[in-house]
Design a protein around this motif. Structure first.
Motif, short mmCIF file in Angstrom:
data_model
loop_
_atom_site.label_atom_id
_atom_site.label_comp_id
_atom_site.label_asym_id
_atom_site.label_seq_id
_atom_site.Cartn_x
_atom_site.Cartn_y
_atom_site.Cartn_z
N TYR A 30 2.06 19.42 -12.23
CA TYR A 30 1.53 20.55 -12.98
C TYR A 30 2.11 20.55 -14.38
O TYR A 30 3.25 20.18 -14.60
CB TYR A 30 1.89 21.88 -12.29
N GLY A 88 0.75 18.51 4.02
CA GLY A 88 -0.56 19.12 4.05
C GLY A 88 -0.86 19.88 5.32
O GLY A 88 -1.39 20.98 5.30
N PHE A 114 6.00 19.97 -13.99
CA PHE A 114 6.62 20.13 -12.68
C PHE A 114 6.00 19.16 -11.68
O PHE A 114 4.77 19.03 -11.61
CB PHE A 114 6.41 21.55 -12.15
N TYR A 161 4.07 32.59 -5.39
CA TYR A 161 5.30 31.91 -5.77
C TYR A 161 6.04 32.77 -6.78
O TYR A 161 5.45 33.65 -7.42
CB TYR A 161 5.01 30.55 -6.44
N GLN A 167 2.77 23.20 -17.55
CA GLN A 167 2.86 24.62 -17.85
C GLN A 167 3.15 24.84 -19.32
O GLN A 167 4.20 24.41 -19.81
CB GLN A 167 3.91 25.32 -16.99
N TYR A 176 1.71 14.98 0.17
CA TYR A 176 0.88 15.39 -0.95
C TYR A 176 1.79 15.72 -2.13
O TYR A 176 2.76 16.48 -1.98
CB TYR A 176 0.04 16.61 -0.57
N LEU A 217 -2.80 22.18 -12.77
CA LEU A 217 -2.80 20.90 -12.07
C LEU A 217 -3.38 19.82 -12.99
O LEU A 217 -4.46 19.97 -13.54
CB LEU A 217 -3.66 21.01 -10.81
N TYR A 248 2.11 32.74 2.18
CA TYR A 248 0.86 31.99 2.20
C TYR A 248 -0.10 32.63 3.19
O TYR A 248 0.29 32.97 4.32
CB TYR A 248 1.18 30.54 2.57
N GLY A 286 -2.82 31.26 -11.15
CA GLY A 286 -3.15 32.28 -12.12
C GLY A 286 -2.11 32.30 -13.23
O GLY A 286 -1.15 31.52 -13.21
N ARG A 331 -1.91 11.43 -2.85
CA ARG A 331 -1.62 11.59 -1.43
C ARG A 331 -0.92 10.34 -0.92
O ARG A 331 -1.00 9.27 -1.55
CB ARG A 331 -2.89 11.89 -0.65
N PHE A 382 8.79 22.66 -5.40
CA PHE A 382 8.74 22.16 -6.76
C PHE A 382 10.07 21.54 -7.20
O PHE A 382 11.16 21.96 -6.76
CB PHE A 382 8.42 23.30 -7.73
N GLY A 401 0.28 23.70 5.90
CA GLY A 401 -0.22 24.81 5.10
C GLY A 401 -0.12 24.56 3.62
O GLY A 401 -0.48 25.40 2.82
N ASN A 402 0.39 23.40 3.26
CA ASN A 402 0.35 22.99 1.86
C ASN A 402 1.21 23.83 0.94
O ASN A 402 0.99 23.88 -0.24
CB ASN A 402 -1.10 22.98 1.34
N LYS A 403 2.19 24.56 1.48
CA LYS A 403 3.08 25.26 0.57
C LYS A 403 3.89 24.23 -0.20
O LYS A 403 4.39 23.26 0.37
CB LYS A 403 3.99 26.23 1.32
N LEU A 404 4.00 24.43 -1.50
CA LEU A 404 4.59 23.44 -2.38
C LEU A 404 6.08 23.70 -2.60
O LEU A 404 6.48 24.84 -2.78
CB LEU A 404 3.88 23.46 -3.73
N GLY A 453 0.18 30.03 -16.56
CA GLY A 453 0.49 29.52 -15.24
C GLY A 453 0.42 28.01 -15.20
O GLY A 453 -0.16 27.38 -16.10
N PRO A 454 1.01 27.38 -14.20
CA PRO A 454 0.95 25.92 -14.08
C PRO A 454 -0.49 25.43 -13.91
O PRO A 454 -1.28 26.06 -13.20
CB PRO A 454 1.77 25.65 -12.81
#
Lengths: 113, 113
Positions: free
Chosen positions: A36, A95, A89, B35, A38, A32, A46, B48, B105, A51, A103, A98-101, A43-44
């Motif tokens: 973003y 995915g 970014f 983050y 910014q 995924y 989307l 998370y 946010g 995918r 960057f 847990g989808n933690k990104l 904040g960033p």
């Protein structure tokens, strides 16, 4: 862990021209890839994502391409406008994990009128 | 509808003091992420939460950092005995589930003097 490299770090374009930002990732399990935007003090936001089962996605003036074999993906902005000036970014995640990104380092885009 | 909100927007604290940062996710979003954005480290994952599962704390930089999420909604990030290197913008994001897009946010800018 995942490592995302982003180039260039700064990009200056004339209004109306195209802008391209490139990212590479290291973990072949990543599936995924969001982008973003910014703006200063915010904040960033989307703007588009893709995918791994898709090679290209387009939304009006913005498009993203993905090359899974080479592990790189790119953001294309056409007909740039002054309001496109911001920091962009790229990110990658798995995915199912847990989808933690993770960057990239960001690209500061300046669109000159 | 309402987006992710964070408070305070700015926080200045003295070295050694504890701080609490608050995040209100989008209503109905089960996943919540913290983050950190700093000049030297870029955007990095901290922690998370997904529903009632145990949180993924793999990004927390030290045991001075902790977070909780009460009632599956509001989250608080606590930094104990703050250090100057903790100065950064702390961003919260939420998503409908762990496989959906993350919405950020505006962040809390923390300055440790």
């Amino acid at each position: 862990g995942e490592n995302v490299e982003q180039h260039p770090s700064t990009l200056s374009v004339q209004e109306g021209d195209s802008a391209v930002i490139k990212c590479t990732y290291s973990d072949s399990a990543s599936n995924y890839f969001p982008w973003y935007k910014q703006e200063l003090g915010k904040g960033p936001q989307l703007i588009i994502d893709i995918r791994s089962n898709v090679g290209e996605k387009k939304d009006q003036r913005i498009a993203v391409t993905l090359n899974k074999t080479a592990k790189h993906f790119s953001l294309h902005i056409t007909e740039t406008q002054p309001e496109d000036s911001a920091v962009y970014f790229c990110a990658a995640s798995k995915g199912a994990a847990g989808n933690k990104l993770t960057f990239g380092g960001g690209t500061r885009v300046l669109v000159k009128p | 509808g309402a987006g992710v909100s964070q408070s305070p927007s700015n926080k200045v604290t003295e070295k050694g003091k504890d701080v609490e940062l608050r995040c209100d996710p989008i209503s109905g979003h089960t996943a919540l992420y913290w983050y950190r954005q700093s000049l030297g480290q870029g955007l990095e994952f901290l922690i998370y939460f997904q529903g009632n599962s145990a949180p993924d704390k793999s990004g927390l930089p030290s045991d001075r950092f902790s977070a909780e999420r009460t009632g599956g909604s509001v989250s608080t990030l606590t930094i104990q005995r703050t250090q100057q290197e903790d100065s950064a913008v702390y961003l919260c994001a939420s998503s409908y589930s762990s496989s959906h897009e993350q919405y950020f946010g505006p962040g809390t800018r923390l300055t440790v003097t």
